[in-house]
Design a protein around this motif. Sequence first.
Motif, PDB file in Angstrom:
ATOM      1  N   LYS B  15       0.856  -1.189   0.000  1.00 47.37           N
ATOM      2  CA  LYS B  15       0.000   0.000   0.000  1.00 47.37           C
ATOM      3  C   LYS B  15       0.891   1.238   0.000  1.00 47.37           C
ATOM      4  CE  LYS B  15      -3.849  -2.294   0.388  1.00 47.37           C
ATOM      5  NZ  LYS B  15      -4.868  -2.324  -0.640  1.00 47.37           N
ATOM      6  N   GLU B  16       0.432   2.233  -0.725  1.00 41.68           N
ATOM      7  CA  GLU B  16       1.196   3.477  -0.906  1.00 41.68           C
ATOM      8  C   GLU B  16       1.664   4.077   0.422  1.00 41.68           C
ATOM      9  OE1 GLU B  16       1.301   5.572  -3.985  1.00 41.68           O
ATOM     10  OE2 GLU B  16       1.819   7.521  -3.091  1.00 41.68           O
ATOM     11  N   ILE B  17       0.853   3.968   1.466  1.00 40.05           N
ATOM     12  CA  ILE B  17       1.180   4.606   2.745  1.00 40.05           C
ATOM     13  C   ILE B  17       2.474   4.050   3.347  1.00 40.05           C
ATOM     14  CG2 ILE B  17      -0.275   3.081   4.161  1.00 40.05           C
ATOM     15  CD1 ILE B  17      -1.059   5.684   5.759  1.00 40.05           C
ATOM     16  N   THR B  18       2.877   2.850   2.934  1.00 37.62           N
ATOM     17  CA  THR B  18       4.164   2.300   3.372  1.00 37.62           C
ATOM     18  C   THR B  18       5.299   3.217   2.902  1.00 37.62           C
ATOM     19  OG1 THR B  18       3.237   0.086   3.186  1.00 37.62           O
ATOM     20  CG2 THR B  18       5.619   0.229   3.324  1.00 37.62           C
ATOM     21  N   LEU B  19       5.149   3.752   1.683  1.00 37.58           N
ATOM     22  CA  LEU B  19       6.185   4.635   1.121  1.00 37.58           C
ATOM     23  C   LEU B  19       6.300   5.937   1.917  1.00 37.58           C
ATOM     24  CD1 LEU B  19       5.350   4.249  -2.684  1.00 37.58           C
ATOM     25  CD2 LEU B  19       6.961   2.915  -1.320  1.00 37.58           C
ATOM     26  N   ASN B  20       5.157   6.464   2.367  1.00 40.96           N
ATOM     27  CA  ASN B  20       5.172   7.687   3.173  1.00 40.96           C
ATOM     28  C   ASN B  20       5.847   7.414   4.520  1.00 40.96           C
ATOM     29  OD1 ASN B  20       2.153   7.415   1.825  1.00 40.96           O
ATOM     30  ND2 ASN B  20       3.171   9.337   1.360  1.00 40.96           N
ATOM     31  N   THR B  21       5.588   6.240   5.066  1.00 43.26           N
ATOM     32  CA  THR B  21       6.162   5.873   6.369  1.00 43.26           C
ATOM     33  C   THR B  21       7.675   5.748   6.262  1.00 43.26           C
ATOM     34  OG1 THR B  21       4.099   4.709   6.793  1.00 43.26           O
ATOM     35  CG2 THR B  21       5.921   4.236   8.279  1.00 43.26           C
ATOM     36  N   ILE B  22       8.138   5.241   5.108  1.00 43.50           N
ATOM     37  CA  ILE B  22       9.589   5.121   4.904  1.00 43.50           C
ATOM     38  C   ILE B  22      10.234   6.505   4.858  1.00 43.50           C
ATOM     39  CG2 ILE B  22      11.320   4.455   3.171  1.00 43.50           C
ATOM     40  CD1 ILE B  22       9.439   1.915   2.828  1.00 43.50           C
ATOM     41  N   THR B  23       9.552   7.468   4.256  1.00 40.05           N
ATOM     42  CA  THR B  23      10.088   8.835   4.242  1.00 40.05           C
ATOM     43  C   THR B  23      10.212   9.374   5.670  1.00 40.05           C
ATOM     44  OG1 THR B  23       9.198   9.228   2.055  1.00 40.05           O
ATOM     45  CG2 THR B  23       9.681  11.180   3.376  1.00 40.05           C
ATOM     46  N   ALA B  24       9.224   9.121   6.503  1.00 40.51           N
ATOM     47  CA  ALA B  24       9.312   9.557   7.909  1.00 40.51           C
ATOM     48  C   ALA B  24      10.531   8.926   8.573  1.00 40.51           C
ATOM     49  CB  ALA B  24       8.036   9.191   8.660  1.00 40.51           C
ATOM     50  N   ALA B  25      10.759   7.636   8.301  1.00 36.63           N
ATOM     51  CA  ALA B  25      11.906   6.933   8.899  1.00 36.63           C
ATOM     52  C   ALA B  25      13.221   7.520   8.386  1.00 36.63           C
ATOM     53  CB  ALA B  25      11.826   5.444   8.581  1.00 36.63           C
TER      54      ALA B  25
END
Lengths: 249, 308
Positions: B15-25
């Motif tokens: 899911k796309e939101i995984t990519l946003n979470t990686i940016t936060a990390a």
Amino acid sequence: MKILIMVKRVTDPNVTIRPNMDSSNVDLTNVKMAMNPFCEIATEEAIRLKEAGIASEVIVLSIGDKQSQDQIRTSLAMGADRGILIETDATLEPLNIAKLAAKVIEEEEIDLVLLGKQSSDKDNNQTGQMLAAIKDWGQATFASKLYISNEKATVTREVDTGLQTIELTLPAIVTCDLRLNTPRFASLPNIMKAKRKPLVIKPIEEFGLDLTPRFKMLNVESPQVREAGDILGSVDELLEKLKTTEGVL
Amino acid sequence: MTILIIAEHDNSSLKEITLNTITAATQIGGDIDLLIAGEDCAAAAEAAAKISGVTRVLVADQACYNGQLAENMAALIMSMASNYSHILAPSTANGKNVLPRVAAKLDVSVLSDIISVESPDTFKRSIYAGNIIATLQSLDPIKLLTVRGTSFSPAEQNGSAFIKVVDGAFDEALSLFINNDSVVNERPELTSAKIVISGGRGMQNGENFSMLEKVADKVGAAVGATRAAVDAGFVPNDMQVGQTGKIVAPDLYIAVGISGAIQHLAGMKESKVIVAINKDPEAPIFQVADYGIVSDLFDTLPELENAL
Ligand SMILES: Cc1cc2nc3c(=O)[nH]c(=O)nc-3n(C[C@H](O)[C@H](O)[C@H](O)COP(=O)(O)OP(=O)(O)OC[C@H]3O[C@@H](n4cnc5c(N)ncnc54)[C@H](O)[C@@H]3O)c2cc1C
């Protein structure tokens, strides 16, 4: 079967909350308080289980300041049997709320805990899951249907893709979502009756737990406000703006 | 520092939101391990390996992770937690279900739904239905965070991470997955769509939502709704936008027959351009809308569909 419901005193969801003078915290002076709407749903569900002959007793627990008695009385007026207030003026984090609730569960030999999926003030959405972890019980969050039979709870959960159904072995924790039921209003005679229902107040120190906060609030601020824009006269004008001015179509 | 991220996926894709979470990390800094736990999830793991910034993809492919039951997921994450300084999950139904359980097992707190990373231990989140932004410092040895997808841009996908198989089936037998009743939807995902068109109580019934769908299909939009529309049974719960539903921030948000209660605004006010169609000129939605049309939606929606 004994049910524990947990209720929280929160700011009324219709009130706009602002930072205090030095932006160290929110300003709650004279703000209208209410029961967290999700806790009303939890209360309603527990009472329905009692009316259906599935639950023998509904105990309502709140952890908060003295005034939280009001919210316990509201639950009692809706139909809960007796209340417990763990009194503290501190704002506790969900982890500490869960630790205190776990103690109450042990004392009271609870089979099912119903609580809101989140509170409308802080939106943490953690307490039920943490309580389930501490007790090592099964958990069903975001419940929109609950069915109990033969020591099992079948729960339909509201998830991002639609609905998910799982089955838990009791004892267990269920957190309530908006569509689980429509809470009743307490009738005047029931509000009067609730004043005589037992409500025990326990000082928080009695539990002997280390409740040190795990995070520090450094600052609060209001978000940027959006300005009201233009009222347009036609769809054509709107599409022109969206295509040419904004480039979003 | 090494960060563990719990991926949001459906076994076959991420899911796309995984990519946003990686940016936060990435903003926190350090190596990033991405956990894919599921059943027959090899395809999701392959996709995960391509995300830039990910050091290793950890794959736990077992029947007991079907349905992402919180008890089994938490036990799996606990088995590896001591290796990490931070554990992050997207702020989705799954992330919110699992991460607090892990936290209590570790005896640490969680910061829910963070909207910014200030430093490796300090984060911002929104409280009181979006009326307050709080800056919070975590004092815990391991920091657990759920991440609001719309607050972080998606990570690029030109990486090549190493895929490591995680053995062990942690079946706690406390809960049993029965089934998913997923809404079949050909439209883009609500939380990542570039355009969202939402309907409220003003739509009057479920059938009338087809008027929104027709407009949506002309511009590739997702369709959302208010709590009032979901409570009334017009549309399913997964369409609810707001404080207690999904958070969206598309380039264009069109609110139709929606009054603009703060709980709804909390889920969409970060949208780039907001359009409101409402027959009541006093409706609060106009105070946040960039463009408004004061009209009967039953006249305006067909006009909009024809003009597109
Ligand atoms: C704890 C809590 C959590 C909540 N969470 C959420 C949430 O996540 N999301 C959410 O959306 N709400 C949420 N709410 C509910 C929220 O407070 C509002 O009740 C809800 O958003 C109102 O939905 P609405 O705008 O569709 O309905 P209404 O407020 O009834 O507005 C309907 C609007 O439609 C307009 N209208 C009617 N007919 C027409 C027509 N023919 N043409 C044009 N306009 C028309 C009316 O003028 C009106 O402005 C929550 C509430 C609480 C207490």
